[in-house]
Design a protein around this motif. Structure first.
Motif, PDB file in Angstrom:
ATOM      1  N   ARG A 170       0.850  -1.320   0.133  1.00 44.54           N
ATOM      2  CA  ARG A 170       0.617   0.340  -0.044  1.00 44.54           C
ATOM      3  C   ARG A 170       0.450   0.807  -0.249  1.00 44.54           C
ATOM      4  N   ASP A 213      -6.489  -1.344  -3.759  1.00 53.65           N
ATOM      5  CA  ASP A 213      -6.912  -1.411  -4.352  1.00 53.65           C
ATOM      6  C   ASP A 213      -6.267  -0.902  -5.663  1.00 53.65           C
ATOM      7  N   TYR A 214      -5.916   0.224  -6.859  1.00 53.19           N
ATOM      8  CA  TYR A 214      -5.122   1.115  -7.297  1.00 53.19           C
ATOM      9  C   TYR A 214      -5.036   1.885  -6.617  1.00 53.19           C
ATOM     10  N   ILE A 215      -6.055   2.752  -6.082  1.00 51.43           N
ATOM     11  CA  ILE A 215      -5.186   3.662  -5.243  1.00 51.43           C
ATOM     12  C   ILE A 215      -5.211   3.815  -3.950  1.00 51.43           C
ATOM     13  N   ALA A 216      -4.551   2.380  -3.515  1.00 56.21           N
ATOM     14  CA  ALA A 216      -4.073   1.718  -2.174  1.00 56.21           C
ATOM     15  C   ALA A 216      -4.966   2.646  -1.545  1.00 56.21           C
ATOM     16  N   THR A 217      -5.983   2.237  -1.317  1.00 61.08           N
ATOM     17  CA  THR A 217      -7.097   1.791  -0.141  1.00 61.08           C
ATOM     18  C   THR A 217      -6.621   0.558  -0.039  1.00 61.08           C
ATOM     19  N   LEU A 218      -6.077   0.180   1.625  1.00 55.89           N
ATOM     20  CA  LEU A 218      -5.871  -1.330   2.212  1.00 55.89           C
ATOM     21  C   LEU A 218      -7.140  -1.900   3.074  1.00 55.89           C
ATOM     22  N   ASN A 269     -15.292   7.118  -2.037  1.00 56.82           N
ATOM     23  CA  ASN A 269     -15.573   5.763  -1.409  1.00 56.82           C
ATOM     24  C   ASN A 269     -17.179   6.061  -0.395  1.00 56.82           C
ATOM     25  N   LEU A 275     -16.962   0.666   3.251  1.00 59.38           N
ATOM     26  CA  LEU A 275     -16.415   0.862   2.426  1.00 59.38           C
ATOM     27  C   LEU A 275     -16.803   0.273   1.229  1.00 59.38           C
ATOM     28  N   PHE A 286     -14.961  -0.610   8.000  1.00 62.77           N
ATOM     29  CA  PHE A 286     -13.746   0.367   7.638  1.00 62.77           C
ATOM     30  C   PHE A 286     -13.983   1.574   8.996  1.00 62.77           C
ATOM     31  N   ALA A 321     -10.692   7.479   0.406  1.00 65.25           N
ATOM     32  CA  ALA A 321      -9.836   6.348   1.607  1.00 65.25           C
ATOM     33  C   ALA A 321      -8.775   5.566   1.560  1.00 65.25           C
ATOM     34  N   THR A 322      -7.667   6.590  -0.011  1.00 65.24           N
ATOM     35  CA  THR A 322      -6.680   5.772   0.299  1.00 65.24           C
ATOM     36  C   THR A 322      -5.562   7.293   0.958  1.00 65.24           C
ATOM     37  N   ASP A 323      -6.357   8.475   1.306  1.00 68.58           N
ATOM     38  CA  ASP A 323      -6.158   9.604   1.546  1.00 68.58           C
ATOM     39  C   ASP A 323      -6.194   9.526   3.105  1.00 68.58           C
ATOM     40  N   GLN A 351      -6.034   7.426   5.148  1.00 64.96           N
ATOM     41  CA  GLN A 351      -5.470   6.243   5.425  1.00 64.96           C
ATOM     42  C   GLN A 351      -3.794   6.553   5.546  1.00 64.96           C
TER      43      GLN A 351
END
Lengths: 204, 204
Positions: A85, A118-123, B7, B28, B39, B57-59, B61
């Motif tokens: 991630r 996922d591809y935008i780095a959501t873990l 998200n 999520l 989530f 969600a990626t931001d 995290q």
């Protein structure tokens, strides 16, 4: 369209992926293995742009090995997932990778686990996950039939139900799938589900 | 593609009598598809400061990891926890650093300051702080949340009544938003204890 899905059972995790390598309307090959062995007890099923998929997963695989050589112990599944991630997140605003990943692993202390990245780095740690158009069918099928602590036979039955659903309802359904499993004995191939074999020579 | 609605999220914080409550939904999603129903959007920075991040969600995290890092560094240097007002200024500064390529999150910060006085604030994705005496909201369900909170809130509620109020406001708002919901996560913090509760609402 690439179909990847996976689930966690009792002491094991299973991932399945289609095996078609597609460019626009052409099917280059139908036995492309998209599930990589990250180390002895980890699997990475990746879907997305073909170049990024191979390059990024190999990069993660090599870094996971490097950690093991430098520190003498392997990474846990959670650590490997967080590393992955981190790499995706760093690249996101510079040169993003278009790769979706399901990472399955087995650790002594915490048992089997599955991570959705996922591809935008959501873990997110999940019990069942899926990517691609196939996810519309496989996730619903898994939601209906999945239970905690399934045995390997029950899980494979569920995986086969998902594959059947994808094959019968997805307009460009991939013909072949590969199924891999990871448990205390390690990560390995479980089975291939092939409805179309590769033809090596033209029939004359 | 509305990036703040990719998200789905709903976050709210309310002030009570020497206590505060902070709540979020648990979904999520990836646009119309739900990936997980557990989530974590609310994070504890220390016993008296909580932050909940809505948005991509990626931001969420990435920003959470950066903020925990900064707070731990602060703790080592100053040998004490950050005050909520200070923490809010830190978050604002970190967000504004990325003014021309922002983190796509809207944080809600809640904490107990000096003399156990509750503090809440929210900010937009580039760090414009909005302090409030009663409640703050954020996320895809924010408009519904404004209405529900305005109707149900009254000042100087005790912890139990505050919990009921914030829970009802959250659940009724997310029921009008398809991108958020699947339960609720509520923290009620008083000077002596932190009570964490999971809400079961409409699971759809």
């Amino acid at each position: 369209m690439e179909c990847v899905f996976g689930l966690v059972g009792k002491g094991f995790a299973i991932v399945a992926a289609d095996t078609s390598a597609v460019h626009s309307i052409l099917l280059h090959k139908n036995n492309e293995d998209k599930i990589m062995l990250l180390d002895s007890h980890k699997l990475v099923a990746a879907s997305g742009e073909p170049g990024d998929r191979v390059q990024f997963t190999e990069y993660v695989q090599k870094n996971v090995s490097l950690y093991k050589f430098r520190n003498g112990i392997p990474l846990t599944t959670a650590a490997a997932a967080n590393f992955t991630r981190g790499e995706l997140a760093t690249a996101l605003r510079k040169n993003p990778y278009s790769v979706n990943i399901l990472m399955a692993g087995y650790d002594e202390e915490s048992g089997a686990s599955l991570y959705y990245i996922d591809y935008i780095a959501t873990l997110h740690k999940v019990d069942k996950g899926a990517f691609g158009y196939g996810s519309y069918f496989s996730l619903s099928t898994m939601d209906r039939h999945y239970r905690e602590d399934m045995s390997v036979e029950e899980a494979i039955e569920l995986v086969d139900k998902c594959i059947l659903e994808i094959r019968s309802r997805l307009v460009v359904a991939p013909p072949n799938f590969v199924i891999k499993i990871v448990d205390k004995d390690g990560a390995r191939d479980y089975a291939w589900r092939q409805s179309v074999q590769d033809v090596t020579t033209a029939a004359v | 593609l509305q990036i703040f609605e990719y998200n789905g999220s709903a976050v709210v914080a309310m002030v009570g009598k020497n206590c505060f409550a902070i709540a979020s939904d648990r979904r999520l999603g990836v646009q119309l598809q739900t990936i997980a129903t557990d989530f974590q959007r609310i994070s504890k920075i220390h016993d008296r400061v909580f932050i909940a991040l809505s948005g991509l969600a990626t931001d969420v995290q990435t920003l959470y990891q950066r903020l925990v890092f900064r707070h731990k560094l602060y703790q080592l240097r100053e040998e004490r926890d950050m005050k909520p007002e200070t923490f809010a200024s830190l978050v604002s500064a970190i967000l504004y650093e990325k003014r021309f390529g922002p983190y796509l999150c809207q944080p809600v910060i809640a904490g107990l300051g000096e003399d156990d006085k509750p503090f809440i604030c929210t900010m937009d994705s580039i760090g414009a702080k909005e302090l409030a005496k009663d409640f703050v909201v954020s996320g895809t369900a924010s408009e519904s949340l404004y209405g529900a909170c305005e109707a149900m809130y009254k000042p100087d509620m005790e912890a139990e009544e505050l919990f009921e109020t914030i829970s009802q406001a959250l659940l009724s708002s997310v029921d009008r938003d398809c991108l958020s919901g699947w339960g609720g996560h509520v923290y009620v913090v008083t000077p002596t204890e932190i009570k964490e509760r999971i809400l079961k609402g409409r699971m759809d």
